[in-house]
Design an enzyme around this catalytic site. Structure first.
Site, PDB file in Angstrom:
ATOM      1  N   LYS A  15      15.653  -5.363   2.594  1.00  0.00           N
ATOM      2  CA  LYS A  15      15.044  -6.693   2.601  1.00  0.00           C
ATOM      3  C   LYS A  15      13.980  -6.890   1.524  1.00  0.00           C
ATOM      4  CE  LYS A  15      15.599  -8.402   7.307  1.00  0.00           C
ATOM      5  NZ  LYS A  15      14.827  -8.802   8.518  1.00  0.00           N
ATOM      6  N   ASN A  26      13.618   4.538   0.287  1.00  0.00           N
ATOM      7  CA  ASN A  26      12.786   5.711   0.006  1.00  0.00           C
ATOM      8  C   ASN A  26      11.446   5.543   0.720  1.00  0.00           C
ATOM      9  OD1 ASN A  26      10.874   7.500  -1.176  1.00  0.00           O
ATOM     10  ND2 ASN A  26      12.169   7.715  -2.985  1.00  0.00           N
ATOM     11  N   GLN A  46       4.304   1.409  -1.898  1.00  0.00           N
ATOM     12  CA  GLN A  46       4.327   0.001  -2.269  1.00  0.00           C
ATOM     13  C   GLN A  46       3.577  -0.852  -1.241  1.00  0.00           C
ATOM     14  OE1 GLN A  46       8.118  -1.937  -2.606  1.00  0.00           O
ATOM     15  NE2 GLN A  46       7.385  -3.199  -4.280  1.00  0.00           N
ATOM     16  N   GLY A  51       7.839  -5.727  -1.622  1.00  0.00           N
ATOM     17  CA  GLY A  51       6.693  -5.936  -2.510  1.00  0.00           C
ATOM     18  C   GLY A  51       5.767  -7.036  -2.048  1.00  0.00           C
ATOM     19  N   GLU A  52       6.329  -8.156  -1.631  1.00  0.00           N
ATOM     20  CA  GLU A  52       5.480  -9.309  -1.293  1.00  0.00           C
ATOM     21  C   GLU A  52       4.995  -9.229   0.150  1.00  0.00           C
ATOM     22  OE1 GLU A  52       5.775 -11.331  -4.188  1.00  0.00           O
ATOM     23  OE2 GLU A  52       7.514 -10.183  -4.841  1.00  0.00           O
ATOM     24  N   ARG A  74      16.732  -1.723   5.689  1.00  0.00           N
ATOM     25  CA  ARG A  74      16.854  -0.303   5.392  1.00  0.00           C
ATOM     26  C   ARG A  74      15.787   0.108   4.374  1.00  0.00           C
ATOM     27  NH1 ARG A  74      22.441   1.723   2.662  1.00  0.00           N
ATOM     28  NH2 ARG A  74      22.578   3.814   3.558  1.00  0.00           N
ATOM     29  N   ILE A  75      15.182   1.244   4.603  1.00  0.00           N
ATOM     30  CA  ILE A  75      14.171   1.751   3.679  1.00  0.00           C
ATOM     31  C   ILE A  75      14.831   2.814   2.802  1.00  0.00           C
ATOM     32  CG2 ILE A  75      11.946   2.917   3.486  1.00  0.00           C
ATOM     33  CD1 ILE A  75      11.845  -0.001   4.604  1.00  0.00           C
ATOM     34  N   GLY A  95       6.403  -0.674 -11.018  1.00  0.00           N
ATOM     35  CA  GLY A  95       5.640   0.224 -10.168  1.00  0.00           C
ATOM     36  C   GLY A  95       6.287   0.568  -8.837  1.00  0.00           C
ATOM     37  N   LYS A 148       8.835   7.261   0.982  1.00  0.00           N
ATOM     38  CA  LYS A 148       7.623   7.618   0.233  1.00  0.00           C
ATOM     39  C   LYS A 148       7.214   6.468  -0.697  1.00  0.00           C
ATOM     40  CE  LYS A 148       5.804  11.427  -2.536  1.00  0.00           C
ATOM     41  NZ  LYS A 148       6.157  12.721  -3.153  1.00  0.00           N
TER      42      LYS A 148
HETATM   43 MO1  MOS Z   1       6.124 -10.786  -7.986  1.00  0.00          MO
HETATM   44  S1  MOS Z   1       5.042 -12.537  -7.801  1.00  0.00           S
HETATM   45  O1  MOS Z   1       7.487 -11.492  -7.326  1.00  0.00           O
HETATM   46  O2  MOS Z   1       6.204 -10.358  -9.549  1.00  0.00           O
END
Ligand code: MOS
Length: 740
Positions: free
Chosen positions: A701, A631, A638, A704-705, A628-629, A466, A633
């Site tokens: 970096k 993207n 995310q 997601g988390e 650095r980003i 995703g 958008k």
């Molecule tokens: Mo995520 S817990 O690193 O899929």
């Protein structure tokens, strides 16, 4: 033509496929002559299977096989630990004995010619048990905490004398926190279609880690990994539940072999609460000591989390506590609580999200005790280096995040007194919290092919659950090769592609991105090598050091004239695609020199209805220092997704277990609450400018988390600001606030 594909807010390259149904998910890879498998789970939470009446069910319409420990093949279960498997303990061996270790553990699998027939037979299968009462409550006196065996993440750490400093501190906070078990509940269910061809097995299977699924299934069946192919081009949300290979994948393969036909197995929503991991419930205690002007003198963080009896699931519950604040005396302690449950697994922000909920809540309590603004309190305790590792940070922009977030949120106009802000009859609360997550970079590889038409094909095993991996990798390749995005085709999700690490731990951009970049540079080098050696090439005879790539053309250094393009070079070399692969990994020396983490500051506004105890998130602003980003958008998208996950953690998500048998009583979307659109207000994500040359060649970096981590404590802190009541358990529910 300067491309600058990186840093631009490109829309998803796979967006059209996703919204038109062109993207195929595991359960959609229907095979000719396919049969259907349904898992039968244990209805007791502990004990032994006494009898399985397979005979009657085998006669039911369409049923082709009833497989249980009585007739399942004895599988090899060779030792295998992927990076996402617990280091200590042994995975569940499915259908290999009569033992029931937790509620819902698979005890049989039915194969039939239709899903309906398989479901009917599964429902009719009579299994009798010698059942015992399982221990499933961490507060049960029978639970014996254990220290995790070996492993840095779980180790107790100490510097100075935190207990003495706490006892001597003029201002203290001491608080205990109880955070509920959560399940990942992605939209796409776990699904596997298994097909054998002789001794070769193909699995179309939902996975965040296809090369590990290949290795794990090969080890379970005792076959060469090369004989197993795992295919998963799309993942409909994962959040960690598809990092490990759970028993249903093995069951699909057993079933397909038994009936000699392809078999499709899709877990039900209910079954996804049984055998596919969960975020462990945690119990934590935080004790803080400070001077009256708000300097931390002691930080004690003790926490424990559920695990199963057969594996030690270890997460980073206490690991941020050593470096978030400058403090001379710090002690952390982490224990596991083995119970009669399936093994937990990583769930977005695993460990950090739970641990920082407790510490960031306690810091907020301290701010009220001191009468210091919570942002200012964090500023006063901002460390110059990672005091746990005694290393400089590769970069740390937490204070910039606070400045940016505070400005966008309008924090300056906050009335600091609890219950002071109102909107009509509603109590309004503003809360804030820090977020952090490590910058992982695991060895990864990729392959690039340049075609005669001047386009590039790029491949890496990887996954895209995703975040937009298809798009971001296309951008990295396009940037490195100076090609337009539509001249790059990036493919992923096959175990026979170059190996990549787990699509988890926020490390895909860093690891796979670096590999894609390296492979692009490698294919350029290969093409240049061929060009200078090719008599027909205008660059024939040039030394390799005297040519360079400029905007997709191989030119002589110092010569303004543009040299041949990829298309001309590939065509000139005979027209066959020119291919190169490369790997990337973190430089071990740099890893020893820097402490590498992403940071964030989260500001939220909640309203609390004082009559009904109802909490609503009204808005949130997250500011992140994530390097650095690639993207903006996708990064924004995310982060908003992570914030929604944190909202669920704060106010809704809780897997409740029946103490009699360990059954998850709310194992469905009606009662396991996750935020829906109406629960999600305006969310903003902002990124501070951050250049970090140390983390990886791209300077990224991972996001997601970290985007989930600070959200729950910010909301809990806002609820206190609104009500003056400190709730120290998650999720915060109506019944917690009926007395405000
Ligand atoms: Mo995520 S817990 O690193 O899929």
């Amino acid at each position: 033509m300067t491309m600058q594909a990186i840093g631009k807010p490109h829309s998803r390259v796979d967006g059209r496929a996703k919204v038109t149904g062109g993207a195929r998910y595991a359960a959609e890879f229907n095979q000719p002559d396919q049969l259907y498998a349904v898992v039968v789970g244990s209805t007791v939470g502990l004990g032994r299977i006494l009898r399985i009446d397979a005979g009657a069910v085998a006669q039911m319409p369409g049923v082709r096989a009833v497989i249980s420990h009585l007739n399942a093949p004895r599988l090899a279960y060779q030792p295998h630990k992927g990076g996402t498997d617990p280091a200590n303990g042994e995975r569940l061996h499915v259908l290999q004995d009569d033992q029931v270790r937790f509620y819902g553990q698979p005890v049989a699998v039915i194969v039939a010619d239709s899903l309906d027939h398989a479901e009917r037979a599964a429902a009719a299968l009579a299994v009798s048990y010698a059942g015992e009462t399982p221990v499933v409550d961490p507060l049960d006196a029978k639970v014996q905490p254990v220290a995790p065996q070996a492993g840095r993440a779980g180790a107790d750490r100490s510097r100075g004398d935190a207990d003495a400093a706490f006892a001597a501190a003029p201002v203290t906070v001491e608080a205990s926190f109880d955070m509920a078990r959560e399940n990942h509940t992605p939209m796409e269910p776990h699904a596997t279609i298994a097909a054998w061809s002789g001794d070769r097995l193909t699995l179309w299977s939902k996975s965040q880690f296809v090369v590990n699924e290949q290795a794990e299934i090969a080890a379970i069946f005792g076959m060469p990994a090369a004989n197993v192919q795992v295919i998963c081009p799309f993942v409909g949300g994962g959040f960690g539940t598809s990092l490990r290979t759970w028993p249903h994948v093995t069951l699909a393969a057993i079933a397909a072999r038994q009936v000699g036909r392809p078999v499709k197995l899709v877990l039900t929503r209910r079954q996804m609460f049984h055998t596919t991991g969960h975020r462990p419930r945690t119990l934590q205690r935080v004790a803080l000591g400070a001077t009256t002007d708000g300097r931390l003198t002691s930080l004690i963080h003790e926490g424990s989390g559920e695990t199963s009896r057969y594996e030690q699931f270890v997460e980073a519950l206490t690991s941020t506590s050593g470096f978030m604040y400058s403090c001379p005396n710090v002690r952390t302690r982490y224990r596991l609580l083995p119970m009669d449950t399936g093994t937990p697994t990583f769930m977005r922000g695993p460990g950090e999200a739970s641990g920082m909920y407790a510490v960031e809540s306690a810091i907020d309590e301290l701010s009220y005790k001191l009468g210091i603004d919570p942002v200012e309190l964090r500023r006063r305790n901002e460390p110059a280096i990672d005091e746990a590792e005694k290393l400089p940070f590769s970069s740390r922009s937490l204070m910039q995040c606070y400045a940016l977030g505070a400005e966008r949120f309008g924090w300056a106009s906050r009335d600091p007194r609890p219950r002071a802000m109102r909107d009509g009859r509603l109590l309004i609360g503003w809360g804030v919290a820090s977020a952090s997550y490590p910058c992982f970079f695991s060895p990864a590889s990729a392959r690039v092919r340049l075609l005669a038409d001047g386009s590039a094909e790029v491949e890496a095993a990887s996954s895209d659950m995703g975040p937009g991996t298809y798009t971001s990798m296309t951008q990295v390749a396009a940037e490195t090769l100076s090609l337009p995005l539509d001249k790059v085709r990036f493919s992923l999700g096959r175990s026979d592609f170059p190996a990549t690490p787990s699509h988890g731990g926020s490390q895909t951009m860093s690891s796979v991105g670096s590999a894609v970049r390296a492979a692009c540079l490698a294919v350029q080098a290969e093409l240049a090598k061929r060009a200078v050696a090719d008599r027909r090439s205008q660059l024939f005879g040039a030394s390799i050091d005297s040519v360079e790539w400029r905007e997709g053309r191989l030119s002589r250094k110092g010569d303004a004239a543009a040299g041949p393009s990829y298309s001309e070079l590939v065509t000139g070399a005979g027209g066959s695609p020119v291919e190169a692969g490369a790997s990337a990994a973190r430089d071990a020396a740099i890893a020893k020199q820097y402490s590498m983490h992403a940071f964030g500051a989260v500001f939220v506004e909640v309203s609390v209805d004082p009559d009904l105890g109802l909490v609503r998130l009204r808005r949130a602003v997250g500011a992140y220092g994530a390097g650095r980003i690639v993207n903006p958008k996708l990064a924004t998208s995310q982060c908003i997704g992570g914030m929604v996950g944190g909202l669920g953690m704060a106010l809704m998500e809780r897997t409740a277990l029946d103490p009699r048998d360990g059954r998850p009583v709310n194992a469905h979307m009606g009662d396991y609450l996750v935020p829906v659109n109406l629960d999600v207000p305006h969310l903003e994500a902002h990124f501070v400018e951050e250049q970090d040359p140390h983390v990886n060649p791209l300077g990224v970096k991972g996001l997601g988390e970290v985007a989930l981590v600070g959200m729950a404590p910010a909301i809990a802190n806002a609820v206190f600001h609104a009500t003056g009541k400190r709730v120290r358990e998650l999720p915060i529910r109506i019944e917690n606030l009926l007395d405000v």
